[in-house]
Design an enzyme around this catalytic site. Structure first.
Site, short mmCIF file in Angstrom:
data_model
loop_
_atom_site.label_atom_id
_atom_site.label_comp_id
_atom_site.label_asym_id
_atom_site.label_seq_id
_atom_site.Cartn_x
_atom_site.Cartn_y
_atom_site.Cartn_z
N GLU A 87 -6.51 -18.69 -3.44
CA GLU A 87 -5.28 -18.40 -2.70
C GLU A 87 -4.07 -18.41 -3.62
OE1 GLU A 87 -5.05 -17.37 0.37
OE2 GLU A 87 -7.23 -17.48 0.59
N LYS A 90 -3.85 -15.14 -5.47
CA LYS A 90 -3.25 -14.07 -4.66
C LYS A 90 -1.73 -14.14 -4.69
CE LYS A 90 -7.10 -14.01 -1.34
NZ LYS A 90 -7.49 -14.30 0.08
N HIS A 142 -10.50 -29.02 1.24
CA HIS A 142 -10.93 -27.76 1.85
C HIS A 142 -12.19 -27.24 1.19
CE1 HIS A 142 -10.97 -23.45 2.81
NE2 HIS A 142 -10.27 -23.78 3.87
N LEU A 200 -2.76 -30.45 2.74
CA LEU A 200 -1.32 -30.57 2.96
C LEU A 200 -1.02 -30.84 4.43
CD1 LEU A 200 1.41 -30.32 1.45
CD2 LEU A 200 1.52 -27.98 2.33
N HIS A 205 -8.46 -27.33 10.40
CA HIS A 205 -9.56 -27.66 9.48
C HIS A 205 -9.88 -29.15 9.56
CE1 HIS A 205 -12.21 -27.26 6.12
NE2 HIS A 205 -11.43 -27.90 5.27
#
Length: 255
Positions: A87, A90, A142, A200, A205
């Site tokens: 991420e 990106k 994650h 964070l 999730h």
């Protein structure tokens, strides 16, 4: 010359996680009072969910386009990310596409960008969650297939070197998993576990994969393995020490 600060995050559509993210955004905004502040949400899916609820949300390119149209010349983009993962890649690529539109456009580091970061984050979390006899502290991240995922194991090593051998870092997808650390939990004589998000925000999730009632959740897996488990749904963004570390990242970016 007008200056701006863009705080970009993956975003969260869960009400339970918005306060964690907003706390980091507020800290960054206060740390750069001379800059026009704006926020960007990197996830198209999260932006769509927010807009469906009437909450304004823009992506990074939209935010940069608006700043360029306003005539802003100096832009600092500080990501509210944990790792140099896919991420972040990106965001880096997206920022690069706008370089020619500003006199100065800079991108900051994620939270865990180097060895000192690992040590300081471990210290901050060790202070936030002190040891409890016979209870393991399990931090759920994650997970990522990106090489940056090695930061999870490195963070656990940082805890161990600081004397916190009761702390374990796991991810639901990737490595290390709960299965990887169960032998150490048993060998350490832990009969209970305290689950905290290494995220964070304590959003969907954390609620689903960590604290959910489905058999595959971390909580349910631990109980099936014979350990009692309790959960704290509090994202890293709510911790003052973590907010301070993000602000230090921004200060270095602006030097």
């Amino acid at each position: 010359m007008e200056k701006a600060l863009v705080c970009v995050s993956f975003g969260t559509g869960a009400e339970s996680g918005r306060a964690d993210l907003q706390a980091v955004e507020a800290a960054l905004q206060a740390a750069a009072p001379d800059r026009l502040f704006t926020r960007a949400c990197a996830s198209p899916a999260v932006r769509a969910r927010l807009r469906a609820r009437g909450v304004a949300s823009v992506g990074l390119s939209e935010a940069l386009e608006a700043l360029a149209a306003r005539g802003v010349e100096d832009v600092a983009v500080q990501p509210a990310y944990l790792l140099y993962g896919g991420e972040y890649d990106k965001i880096r690529a997206e920022t690069a596409r706008w370089q020619g539109c500003f006199t100065c456009l800079r991108l900051g580091e994620p939270l865990l960008a180097g060895t000192e970061d690992l040590q300081r984050v471990a210290q901050a979390l060790a202070e936030a969650w002190p040891p409890v006899p016979r209870e393991a502290l399990i931090l759920m991240g994650h997970g990522t297939p990106h090489f940056a995922g090695m930061a999870y194991a490195a963070l656990q090593s940082a805890f161990a070197l600081q004397g916190r051998r009761d702390v374990f870092v796991v991810v639901p997808r990737g490595w290390p998993t709960l299965e990887n650390v169960l032998p150490a939990l048993r060998a350490g004589g832990f009969g209970a576990a305290h689950l905290v998000p290494l995220l964070l925000t304590a959003g969907a999730h954390a609620c689903r994969d960590m604290a959910g009632e489905a058999p595959g959740s971390l909580k349910r897996q631990l109980r099936a393995a014979g350990l009692s488990a309790r959960c704290t749904l509090q994202g890293l963004g709510s911790l003052t020490a973590i907010q301070r570390l993000y602000c230090e990242k921004l200060a270095r970016l602006l030097e």
